[in-house]
Design an enzyme around this catalytic site. Structure first.
Site, PDB file in Angstrom:
ATOM      1  CG  HIS A 191      -1.947  -1.065   1.158  1.00  0.00           C
ATOM      2  ND1 HIS A 191      -3.012  -1.209   0.398  1.00  0.00           N
ATOM      3  CD2 HIS A 191      -1.955  -2.157   1.819  1.00  0.00           C
ATOM      4  CE1 HIS A 191      -3.611  -2.270   0.478  1.00  0.00           C
ATOM      5  NE2 HIS A 191      -2.908  -3.083   1.596  1.00  0.00           N
ATOM      6  CG  HIS A 227      -5.812   0.058  -8.411  1.00  0.00           C
ATOM      7  ND1 HIS A 227      -6.851   0.973  -8.134  1.00  0.00           N
ATOM      8  CD2 HIS A 227      -5.898  -0.718  -7.082  1.00  0.00           C
ATOM      9  CE1 HIS A 227      -7.423   0.776  -6.863  1.00  0.00           C
ATOM     10  NE2 HIS A 227      -6.596  -0.099  -6.249  1.00  0.00           N
TER      11      HIS A 227
END
Length: 405
Positions: free
Chosen positions: A193, A295
């Site tokens: 992340h 994504h």
């Protein structure tokens, strides 16, 4: 054909867990009161004087982007929607006076560009992938999220062959547990992340610690603005690296690709700049032997359709992120729902993108906020005692516990 108007549809979409970085991918449920989380989906429709309507989706900061679209719309009224590249360039030039807007500006252009491709496909009676050069494959492999053994086994039982976990607080032990749970038959990826508190030196050590588990990739090991750090990790580790979701257009993805800092590029289909840019990013990546895995973790179903068309038409397509059970409302937002069988989704064959939103359903969920709350303290993403500081940059303590299985 001329563009006559643009309508926007902003909705609040439920999500698995408001803790964000530690989400385990469990489904949440619609209530009669307040929805969980801060995720919004923004759709738009471009209308024409011939009655053909195109649909698109925008991500990057949906509530802000909706305003950007309304600002851009007058530039497009009266234009021929067939000239997609021309209109993309016109929008880019119009916005550059505000500065380089990144995913906000690109998010606005993304939905518009997507809708233009939808219009062209419908006008010609062919799916978008045909306009992109035809398709190489009929089905697109997918992966889902899993942070627990129970979730991993549930995904495996559905025939999905790849899982990804989130690994901010306890990455090595989590990956070790998942590998033991699913065995060698499944691929595992981990998303760190892009934590700004992860220094390049620590990221190098962490990535080396993950090498024995033969991961599909390690995603966003450091903050995306630390390009020099990616160079250090690339030199130190022998494991595939992935990144690219937080930047947009060929200009934002350029360094990661041209310097071959990643093995997998991950543009977000809702904010990369549209299908036009996705195709260009894929071509840039192909020239450097880099695979593409868009994504899609926070996106709605229209952007997912767009990703299917792009991945069907490019040679370096790897896999598509999909959390189809993140919110039960997802299935009611789109018509028709993508056809998933086991670990893949069928490429749509209808003209254009091949989908539409249920406007009556979408309007039932007005936006209730669109700024992410800080990750919960229980996620253990911050050093003990520092949660209240809300720091962007932070050095990790308790290092021995963090880096060992």
């Amino acid at each position: 054909m001329k563009i006559t108007g643009i309508r926007t549809f902003l909705m609040h979409a439920g999500q698995p867990d408001p803790s964000k970085w530690a989400s385990d991918g469990h489904a949440s449920h619609v209530t009669q009161h307040k929805l969980e989380g801060t995720r919004n989906w923004l759709f738009l429709k471009i209308e024409t004087d011939e009655g053909i309507t195109g649909i698109g989706e925008c991500s990057g900061w949906p509530r802000v982007i909706e305003t950007a679209i309304k600002d851009i719309a007058p530039l497009l009224i009266g234009e021929d929607p067939a000239h997609i590249e021309k209109l993309w360039q016109k929008m880019q030039i119009a916005m550059m006076g505000h500065g380089m807007l990144g995913t906000v500006g690109a998010g606005a252009m993304t939905g518009i560009d997507m809708a233009l491709w939808d219009i062209k496909g419908k006008a010609l009676g062919v799916p978008v992938w045909m306009l992109l050069g035809g398709k190489l494959r009929d089905r697109i492999p997918i992966y889902s999220h899993a942070n627990t053994a129970e979730r991993a086994l549930a995904v495996k039982e559905r025939g999905i062959k790849t899982i990804k976990c989130g690994g901010v607080s306890d990455p090595v032990r989590k990956v070790a547990m998942l590998r033991e749970t699913v065995g060698d038959e499944m691929d595992i990826a981990i998303d760190l992340h892009g934590p700004p508190w992860m220094t390049p030196a620590d990221a190098c050590r962490l990535v080396r610690a993950l090498e024995p588990y033969e991961l599909l990739w390690v995603e966003d090991p450091i903050a995306p603005d630390n390009i020099e750090g990616y160079r250090r990790i690339r030199d130190a580790a022998h494991i595939p690296l992935a990144s690219g979701e937080r930047t947009a257009t060929i200009f934002g993805e350029r360094q990661l690709i041209e310097e071959e800092l990643v093995d997998v590029i991950q543009p977000d289909t809702g904010r990369a700049g549209g299908i036009t840019q996705m195709k260009k990013i894929a071509a840039m990546a192909e020239a450097h032997h880099i695979q593409m895995a868009p994504h899609s973790g926070s996106l709605g179903p229209v952007a997912e359709y767009a990703a299917l068309h792009v991945l069907a038409s490019i040679p370096n397509a790897l896999i598509l992120e999909r959390i189809d059970d993140d919110w039960e409302g997802r299935r009611h937002t789109i018509v028709p729902h993508p056809v998933q069988e086991g670990g893949s989704i069928a490429v749509p064959d209808a003209p254009g993108l091949g989908c539409d939103i249920d406007e009556e359903f979408v309007v039932r969920f007005p936006s209730e906020g669109n700024v992410s709350v800080p990750v919960q303290e229980s996620a253990k993403s911050y050093n003990p005692g520092t949660y209240g500081e809300r720091l962007y940059v932070q050095t990790r303590l308790s290092r021995r516990s963090y880096f060992n299985p």
